[in-house]
Design a protein around this motif. Structure first.
Motif, short mmCIF file in Angstrom:
data_model
loop_
_atom_site.label_atom_id
_atom_site.label_comp_id
_atom_site.label_asym_id
_atom_site.label_seq_id
_atom_site.Cartn_x
_atom_site.Cartn_y
_atom_site.Cartn_z
N THR A 144 -7.98 -2.69 6.81
CA THR A 144 -6.86 -2.14 6.04
C THR A 144 -6.68 -2.83 4.69
O THR A 144 -5.70 -2.55 4.00
CB THR A 144 -5.54 -2.24 6.84
N ARG A 145 -7.59 -3.66 4.28
CA ARG A 145 -7.44 -4.33 2.99
C ARG A 145 -7.66 -3.35 1.84
O ARG A 145 -8.76 -2.84 1.65
CB ARG A 145 -8.42 -5.50 2.90
N ALA A 232 -2.30 0.35 13.63
CA ALA A 232 -1.28 -0.70 13.54
C ALA A 232 -0.68 -0.76 12.14
O ALA A 232 0.53 -0.97 11.98
CB ALA A 232 -1.90 -2.05 13.92
N TYR A 233 -1.51 -0.57 11.13
CA TYR A 233 -1.02 -0.54 9.75
C TYR A 233 -0.07 0.64 9.55
O TYR A 233 1.03 0.50 8.98
CB TYR A 233 -2.20 -0.43 8.80
N LEU A 234 -0.46 1.81 10.04
CA LEU A 234 0.35 3.01 9.84
C LEU A 234 1.63 2.98 10.67
O LEU A 234 2.62 3.62 10.32
CB LEU A 234 -0.47 4.25 10.17
N LYS A 235 1.60 2.22 11.76
CA LYS A 235 2.81 2.06 12.56
C LYS A 235 3.91 1.39 11.75
O LYS A 235 5.10 1.68 11.91
CB LYS A 235 2.49 1.23 13.81
N THR A 236 3.51 0.50 10.85
CA THR A 236 4.46 -0.19 9.98
C THR A 236 4.67 0.58 8.68
O THR A 236 5.81 0.75 8.21
CB THR A 236 3.96 -1.61 9.67
N SER A 240 2.31 6.74 5.15
CA SER A 240 1.11 6.43 4.36
C SER A 240 -0.15 7.10 4.92
O SER A 240 -1.24 6.90 4.37
CB SER A 240 0.88 4.92 4.32
N ALA A 241 -0.02 7.88 5.98
CA ALA A 241 -1.21 8.40 6.67
C ALA A 241 -2.09 9.24 5.75
O ALA A 241 -3.33 9.14 5.79
CB ALA A 241 -0.80 9.21 7.90
N GLU A 242 -1.50 10.06 4.90
CA GLU A 242 -2.30 10.93 4.04
C GLU A 242 -3.08 10.11 3.02
O GLU A 242 -4.26 10.38 2.75
CB GLU A 242 -1.40 11.95 3.34
N ARG A 243 -2.44 9.11 2.43
CA ARG A 243 -3.14 8.26 1.45
C ARG A 243 -4.25 7.48 2.12
O ARG A 243 -5.35 7.33 1.56
CB ARG A 243 -2.15 7.31 0.77
N VAL A 244 -3.99 6.95 3.30
CA VAL A 244 -5.00 6.20 4.04
C VAL A 244 -6.19 7.08 4.38
O VAL A 244 -7.35 6.69 4.18
CB VAL A 244 -4.38 5.58 5.30
N ALA A 245 -5.93 8.28 4.87
CA ALA A 245 -7.02 9.19 5.18
C ALA A 245 -7.82 9.54 3.94
O ALA A 245 -9.06 9.65 3.99
CB ALA A 245 -6.47 10.46 5.83
#
Length: 323
Positions: A144-145, A232-236, A240-245
Motif C-alpha cells: 500500500t505504499r 486493511a488499508y481500505l478498511k481505514t 479510496s477504493a476507486e483510486r486504489v483500483a
C-alpha cells in the motif's frame, strides 16, 4: 487445507476482469525514459565468497531515480566466454542474502544475476538496498505504499529497478545478452511478468506462483497477506477504493502478460492462499506468446513446487537459451 478456488477446468478458461488503463503503455514508456536519463553505471566488484566452483561479483547499478540498487552476479569458476544469463527477482520481504545461497544457476552453467529488492531485505533474507523515496500513509508491508497514486506507488520503483537489472546483467562482458531469461517466485514471479511486458527481447521467462496478478480478484478472494494489506488499508481509508483500483491497474501482471514476447514456464498451486491459483491462471491465460506452459501442484500451498519446480526449470530453460 482444502481447495477454495475455481475447479481446474474453470481455471484453465478463467479470464481476469482487471481493467487496463488506456495510457498503460505511455505510463511505462515515460517511467523507463526517466530512469534511463540516469547513467546505468553498473559496477561489478569481485568478492571472495570462499566458493570453489563459482566466482561472485557484488553489483551496484542505477535503478529508478538513479538510486543505487545492489545485486549479486554469480558465474561458473573459470568462465571465459559469454554465457546465457538468468536474472532472478526475489520474494516478498527478502533481500539478496549471501552469495552461497545462489549456486543453482551458475552450477548449471549460466551467469546468474540476483537483484536486491529496494526497501525489503529484513524478512527471510537480508538486503542491502534502501528505498530513499517516502510515501503517503500506508498499511504495514509494501503493497500500500503510495497506493493512491501510480507515480508514487512502491512497485513503480521496483519494476523499473528490475528492467534496469536486466540491462545491468547484460552489460557484463561474460553475459550473452541475446540469451537472457528472467525468473522469480511469488513477488519475484510478479516482477518477472512485469519485465516480460517491458523488455521485448528476452529469451525466456519463468514466473513461479506469481504475486501481483489480477488485483480485483486477489484482493477479495484471500484473507492472507500481502493481498490482505489492500483490504486493511481500505478498511481505514474509506472511499479510496476507486483510486486504489486505478493505481493497481498499472501494475497488474495480467496486463504485462498480454505483452509477453518470450517463451514462458509458469507454476501454480491449487491450495495457495497467498497467490490464489485463479490469479495465476489469469496471467497465464493472458500471456501473449504461444510457447507457454504451466505446472500445477495439486496439494500445495504457497510453497508451490519448490525444488521439484526447479528441476522442471533445469530441464526446460536450456532449450530456450541455446546459442
Amino acid at each position: 487445507m482444502s481447495r477454495f478456488d475455481l475447479p481446474l477446468d474453470e481455471l484453465r478458461a478463467y479470464r481476469s476482469a482487471s481493467p487496463e488503463p488506456e495510457d498503460f503503455d505511455a505510463f511505462w514508456a515515460k517511467t523507463l525514459d526517466e530512469a534511463r536519463s540516469h547513467a546505468l553505471d553498473a559496477r561489478f566488484e569481485r568478492v571472495e565468497a570462499h566458493l570453489a566452483t563459482v566466482e561472485v561479483y557484488d553489483v551496484t547499478f542505477a535503478g529508478f531515480g538513479g538510486h543505487p540498487v545492489k545485486g549479486w552476479f554469480v558465474i561458473p569458476a573459470g568462465a571465459r566466454e559469454p554465457l546465457p544469463v538468468v536474472v532472478e527477482f526475489l520474494g516478498y520481504g527478502g533481500g539478496r542474502g549471501l552469495p552461497h545461497a545462489h549456486l543453482l544457476w551458475a552450477s548449471a552453467g549460466f551467469a546468474h544475476f540476483v537483484m536486491d529488492t529496494r526497501g525489503q531485505g529484513s524478512g527471510w533474507a537480508v538486503g542491502d538496498t534502501p528505498d530513499p523515496v517516502g510515501s503517503a500513509p500506508s498499511y504495514p508491508g509494501f503493497l500500500t505504499r503510495g497506493i493512491e497514486d501510480p507515480d508514487a506507488f512502491f512497485y513503480r520503483r521496483v519494476f523499473t529497478d528490475a528492467v534496469r537489472a536486466v540491462e545491468a546483467a547484460r552489460s557484463h562482458p561474460l553475459a550473452d545478452a541475446a540469451r537472457t531469461a528472467v525468473i522469480g517466485e511469488s513477488q519475484g514471479g510478479g516482477i518477472t511478468l512485469a519485465v516480460a511486458g517491458l523488455v521485448p527481447d528476452l529469451a525466456a521467462i519463468a514466473p513461479d506462483v506469481p504475486f501481483l496478478c489480477d488485483f480485483p480478484r486477489a484482493t477479495t478472494i484471500t484473507d492472507r497477506n500481502p493481498y490482505r494489506e489492500v483490504a486493511a488499508y481500505l478498511k481505514t481509508h474509506r472511499g479510496s477504493a476507486e483510486r486504489v483500483a486505478g493505481t493497481l491497474a498499472y501494475f497488474d501482471g495480467v496486463h504485462f502478460a498480454a505483452r509477453g514476447t518470450a517463451p514462458a514456464l509458469f507454476s501454480t498451486a491449487l491450495e495457495d492462499l497467498t497467490c490464489p491459483p485463479s490469479t495465476v491462471f489469469a496471467a497465464f491465460n493472458a500471456y501473449a506468446h504461444e510457447d507457454k506452459a504451466i505446472e500445477v501442484y495439486d496439494f500445495n500451498d504457497h510453497e508451490g513446487g519448490g525444488v521439484f519446480q526447479q528441476a522442471v526449470q533445469l530441464r526446460w530453460l536450456p532449450g530456450r537459451l541455446t546459442a
